[in-house]
Design a protein around this motif. Structure first.
Motif, mmCIF file in Angstrom:
data_model
loop_
_atom_site.group_PDB
_atom_site.id
_atom_site.type_symbol
_atom_site.label_atom_id
_atom_site.label_comp_id
_atom_site.label_asym_id
_atom_site.label_seq_id
_atom_site.Cartn_x
_atom_site.Cartn_y
_atom_site.Cartn_z
ATOM 1 N N MET A 139 1.043 -0.938 0.068
ATOM 2 C CA MET A 139 0.045 0.107 0.072
ATOM 3 C C MET A 139 1.068 1.118 0.094
ATOM 4 O O MET A 139 2.010 1.029 0.581
ATOM 5 C CB MET A 139 -1.089 0.049 1.163
ATOM 6 N N SER A 140 0.356 2.299 -0.691
ATOM 7 C CA SER A 140 1.215 3.562 -0.535
ATOM 8 C C SER A 140 0.202 4.571 -1.030
ATOM 9 O O SER A 140 -0.964 4.593 -1.603
ATOM 10 C CB SER A 140 2.181 3.468 -2.073
ATOM 11 N N ASP A 141 0.635 5.892 -0.537
ATOM 12 C CA ASP A 141 0.017 7.053 -0.487
ATOM 13 C C ASP A 141 0.380 7.585 -2.063
ATOM 14 O O ASP A 141 1.215 6.886 -2.736
ATOM 15 C CB ASP A 141 0.248 7.833 0.581
ATOM 16 N N THR A 142 -0.328 8.614 -2.320
ATOM 17 C CA THR A 142 0.240 9.398 -3.841
ATOM 18 C C THR A 142 0.558 10.692 -3.645
ATOM 19 O O THR A 142 0.581 11.602 -4.444
ATOM 20 C CB THR A 142 -1.116 9.229 -4.683
ATOM 21 N N ARG A 143 0.712 11.163 -2.445
ATOM 22 C CA ARG A 143 1.070 12.829 -2.361
ATOM 23 C C ARG A 143 2.631 13.064 -2.363
ATOM 24 O O ARG A 143 3.413 12.265 -2.076
ATOM 25 C CB ARG A 143 0.579 13.206 -0.890
#
Length: 245
Positions: free
Chosen positions: A16-20
């Motif tokens: 899982m990763s964020d995108t900011r």
């Protein structure tokens, strides 16, 4: 800054990763941090990146370039015989890009080009494997004693993972656990934010099992975020009261 987690379960791998991405509070954008390559039935590879965006995009670009004409652009991660060799190639590529970026720069600015990466997956005939790759190109592998890796802004989301991780948990519970970890990080650091991307790789299937993006208005994420906050308040209230002598 960013936040990414790669987790090893008995059932397979979860990413899982964020995108900011941001260059100051007035320059915030969305950028994909998770990249997946697959040859269904033969291999599945997922890479997540944190650090200097130009560095990480250059690494992913080089990996993609070497896939287009493997005979002319070897080595290719789709030809590597093991996940260990894939981790070595990603590490070499990262080290190469950082060295190129630092060329001609003063020593004090070297860290500006740094990046860390998580790469994992499975090749037919071998078990799923997960690696954490450092800017120097070296890496470590996940194990029973160290079953998950974090990169980016790691400190806020780690306590929930340490307390609640179970290698026997289902993928659904793993995603719920990661949502809580990411929610804690998002609430503590403005440089991490939704949407969130996740990929699940089931052991011995050598293909993407589940893949999705969790948007800012996702109703389940909102329920988890609100519910976790209330659960913490209730748990705190149930602890024995401290009294002065």
């Amino acid at each position: 800054m960013t936040y990414c987690v790669g987790m090893r379960l008995n059932r397979g791998l979860v990413f899982m990763s964020d995108t900011r991405t941001n260059a100051g509070l007035d320059n915030i954008a969305t950028a994909k941090k998770m990249h997946t390559w697959e040859v269904p039935g033969e291999r599945i590879i997922t890479l997540m990146t944190a650090g200097n965006l130009a560095t990480t995009q250059a690494v992913v670009g080089l990996i993609d370039e070497r896939l287009k004409a493997p005979a002319d652009r070897a080595p290719s991660i789709l030809d590597a015989p093991s996940m260990f060799q894939i981790a070595r190639e990603v590490g070499r590529t990262l080290k190469e890009v950082i060295a190129d970026n630092k060329s001609g720069q003063q020593q004090s600015s070297n860290t500006a080009f740094g990046a860390t990466m998580i790469v994992g997956g499975q090749i037919k005939g071998s078990p799923p494997r997960l690696f954490l790759i450092y800017p120097e190109g070296n890496f470590i592998e996940a194990s029973d004693d160290n079953p998950f890796f974090q990169i980016g802004e790691t400190k806020y989301g780690k306590p929930i993972l340490v307390r609640a991780y179970d290698p026997d948990m289902t993928f659904e519970k793993a995603i719920k656990l990661l949502m809580v970890s990411f929610d804690s990080t998002i609430k503590s650091n403005l440089s991490v934010g939704l949407p969130l991307d996740y990929v699940i790789c089931l052991t011995d299937e050598m293909k993407i099992g589940y893949q999705a993006r969790i948007e800012e208005d996702d109703p389940y994420f909102t329920t988890v975020s609100n519910g976790w906050g209330e659960a913490l308040k209730n748990a705190f209230g149930q602890l024995p009261e401290y009294r002065f002598d």
